[in-house]
Design a protein around this motif. Sequence first.
Motif, PDB file in Angstrom:
ATOM      1  N   TYR A  15       0.816  -1.198   0.000  1.00  0.00           N
ATOM      2  CA  TYR A  15       0.000   0.000   0.000  1.00  0.00           C
ATOM      3  C   TYR A  15       0.861   1.264   0.000  1.00  0.00           C
ATOM      4  CZ  TYR A  15      -3.491  -3.454   1.330  1.00  0.00           C
ATOM      5  OH  TYR A  15      -4.297  -4.550   1.353  1.00  0.00           O
ATOM      6  N   SER A  16       0.215   2.388  -0.224  1.00  0.00           N
ATOM      7  CA  SER A  16       0.921   3.656  -0.348  1.00  0.00           C
ATOM      8  C   SER A  16       1.107   4.338   1.004  1.00  0.00           C
ATOM      9  CB  SER A  16       0.147   4.604  -1.275  1.00  0.00           C
ATOM     10  OG  SER A  16       0.098   4.096  -2.589  1.00  0.00           O
ATOM     11  N   VAL A  17       2.101   5.212   1.037  1.00  0.00           N
ATOM     12  CA  VAL A  17       2.299   6.133   2.148  1.00  0.00           C
ATOM     13  C   VAL A  17       1.889   7.516   1.646  1.00  0.00           C
ATOM     14  CG1 VAL A  17       3.989   7.229   3.666  1.00  0.00           C
ATOM     15  CG2 VAL A  17       4.182   4.777   3.134  1.00  0.00           C
ATOM     16  N   TYR A  18       1.007   8.183   2.386  1.00  0.00           N
ATOM     17  CA  TYR A  18       0.510   9.497   1.996  1.00  0.00           C
ATOM     18  C   TYR A  18       1.214  10.548   2.857  1.00  0.00           C
ATOM     19  CZ  TYR A  18      -3.046   6.658  -0.236  1.00  0.00           C
ATOM     20  OH  TYR A  18      -3.680   5.730  -1.011  1.00  0.00           O
ATOM     21  N   ALA A  19       1.787  11.541   2.194  1.00  0.00           N
ATOM     22  CA  ALA A  19       2.636  12.488   2.924  1.00  0.00           C
ATOM     23  C   ALA A  19       2.525  13.882   2.302  1.00  0.00           C
ATOM     24  CB  ALA A  19       4.084  12.005   2.909  1.00  0.00           C
ATOM     25  N   ARG A  20       3.218  14.823   2.950  1.00  0.00           N
ATOM     26  CA  ARG A  20       3.252  16.190   2.441  1.00  0.00           C
ATOM     27  C   ARG A  20       4.546  16.857   2.878  1.00  0.00           C
ATOM     28  NH1 ARG A  20      -1.376  19.202   6.207  1.00  0.00           N
ATOM     29  NH2 ARG A  20      -0.244  19.090   8.184  1.00  0.00           N
ATOM     30  N   VAL A  21       4.878  17.923   2.177  1.00  0.00           N
ATOM     31  CA  VAL A  21       6.045  18.738   2.486  1.00  0.00           C
ATOM     32  C   VAL A  21       5.596  20.196   2.472  1.00  0.00           C
ATOM     33  CG1 VAL A  21       8.303  19.516   1.686  1.00  0.00           C
ATOM     34  CG2 VAL A  21       7.712  17.100   1.558  1.00  0.00           C
ATOM     35  N   SER A  22       6.031  20.965   3.439  1.00  0.00           N
ATOM     36  CA  SER A  22       5.671  22.372   3.521  1.00  0.00           C
ATOM     37  C   SER A  22       6.267  23.144   2.347  1.00  0.00           C
ATOM     38  CB  SER A  22       6.161  22.961   4.842  1.00  0.00           C
ATOM     39  OG  SER A  22       6.057  24.361   4.843  1.00  0.00           O
ATOM     40  N   VAL A  23       5.477  24.034   1.780  1.00  0.00           N
ATOM     41  CA  VAL A  23       5.977  24.907   0.713  1.00  0.00           C
ATOM     42  C   VAL A  23       7.081  25.800   1.245  1.00  0.00           C
ATOM     43  CG1 VAL A  23       5.350  26.794  -0.842  1.00  0.00           C
ATOM     44  CG2 VAL A  23       3.812  24.845  -0.566  1.00  0.00           C
ATOM     45  N   GLN A  24       7.001  26.150   2.504  1.00  0.00           N
ATOM     46  CA  GLN A  24       8.049  26.979   3.107  1.00  0.00           C
ATOM     47  C   GLN A  24       9.383  26.239   3.108  1.00  0.00           C
ATOM     48  OE1 GLN A  24       7.064  28.417   7.001  1.00  0.00           O
ATOM     49  NE2 GLN A  24       9.039  29.393   7.336  1.00  0.00           N
ATOM     50  N   ASP A  25       9.354  24.919   3.371  1.00  0.00           N
ATOM     51  CA  ASP A  25      10.583  24.123   3.360  1.00  0.00           C
ATOM     52  C   ASP A  25      11.030  23.769   1.957  1.00  0.00           C
ATOM     53  OD1 ASP A  25      10.694  24.131   6.130  1.00  0.00           O
ATOM     54  OD2 ASP A  25       9.490  22.305   6.307  1.00  0.00           O
ATOM     55  N   SER A  26      10.074  23.693   1.038  1.00  0.00           N
ATOM     56  CA  SER A  26      10.385  23.300  -0.336  1.00  0.00           C
ATOM     57  C   SER A  26       9.595  24.176  -1.302  1.00  0.00           C
ATOM     58  CB  SER A  26      10.042  21.817  -0.557  1.00  0.00           C
ATOM     59  OG  SER A  26      10.330  21.423  -1.880  1.00  0.00           O
TER      60      SER A  26
END
Length: 270
Positions: free
Chosen positions: A45-56
């Motif tokens: 199965y998948s891992v659902y994630a996010r990254v802050s626009v401020q960090d990237s």
Amino acid sequence: TGHQVELRSTIFDEIKSHTQESDLSVPVRHGAWWYYSRTIEGEQYSVYARVSVQDSPERPSVSGDHVPPDEQVLLDANAEAAGEEFFSLGAFDVSPCGQLLAYAVDTTGDERFSVRIKDVSTGDLIDEAVTGIGYGVAWSAAADYLFYTRVDEAWRPHEVWRHLVGGPAQDDVRVHAETDERYWMGLGTSRDDRFVMIALGSKNTSEFWTLDAAEPTGDFSVIAPRSEGVEYDVELAGDRAWIVHNRAHRDFELAWAPIDSHSADQWNTV
């Protein structure tokens, strides 16, 4: 077919050898975050994630085994599925403020899902009251209410209900019902999260209802009542509803109308 076991294994291994198991979806920006899912070699199965626009500020890298720096995991479906013979997600929706995650799981295969609401910052489940829903959920603007669908005996989504986050399911309120068995129902929000939207459709006819997400206990309003044979789709932006429809032309055309209009007669062709 027992004599084909070796052949099946050979074919499976050949297909698997051409599959990149560790991969990342294309990150999509929504608000202050880049959202994506990734798969891990050997996991189902998948891992659902996010990254802050401020960090990237730029779109995160999407290559191979590379995990973007400062990743925040929202949901590891492999962990959720641990110990289950079957697992499927029927909803996955982060609240407009980015603090809460609502997701719905099916562990029996009957496509009726149980809702789990998670505090993203702590990982704690804060609400598991709602069960037996159909696909899709939608948040109110303040994330104090969650809308969801229920299905009938034919597994047709036919009702929308409103749930107070943290409250008992028996206090939930039905806010929309579709009695015509030709129509299926979809639930979501506008791209800017300002409106909760209900989409109804038969084989050749459409109808859309909207609700200001900042007024979750208010009433839904129809964009234009259904007219047999007229199909339309809606996107809300600013004070206008943009509508693609076949009311006058079989091959569809673009029109706009004030958001508070409730008649196809107010559609203005572009």
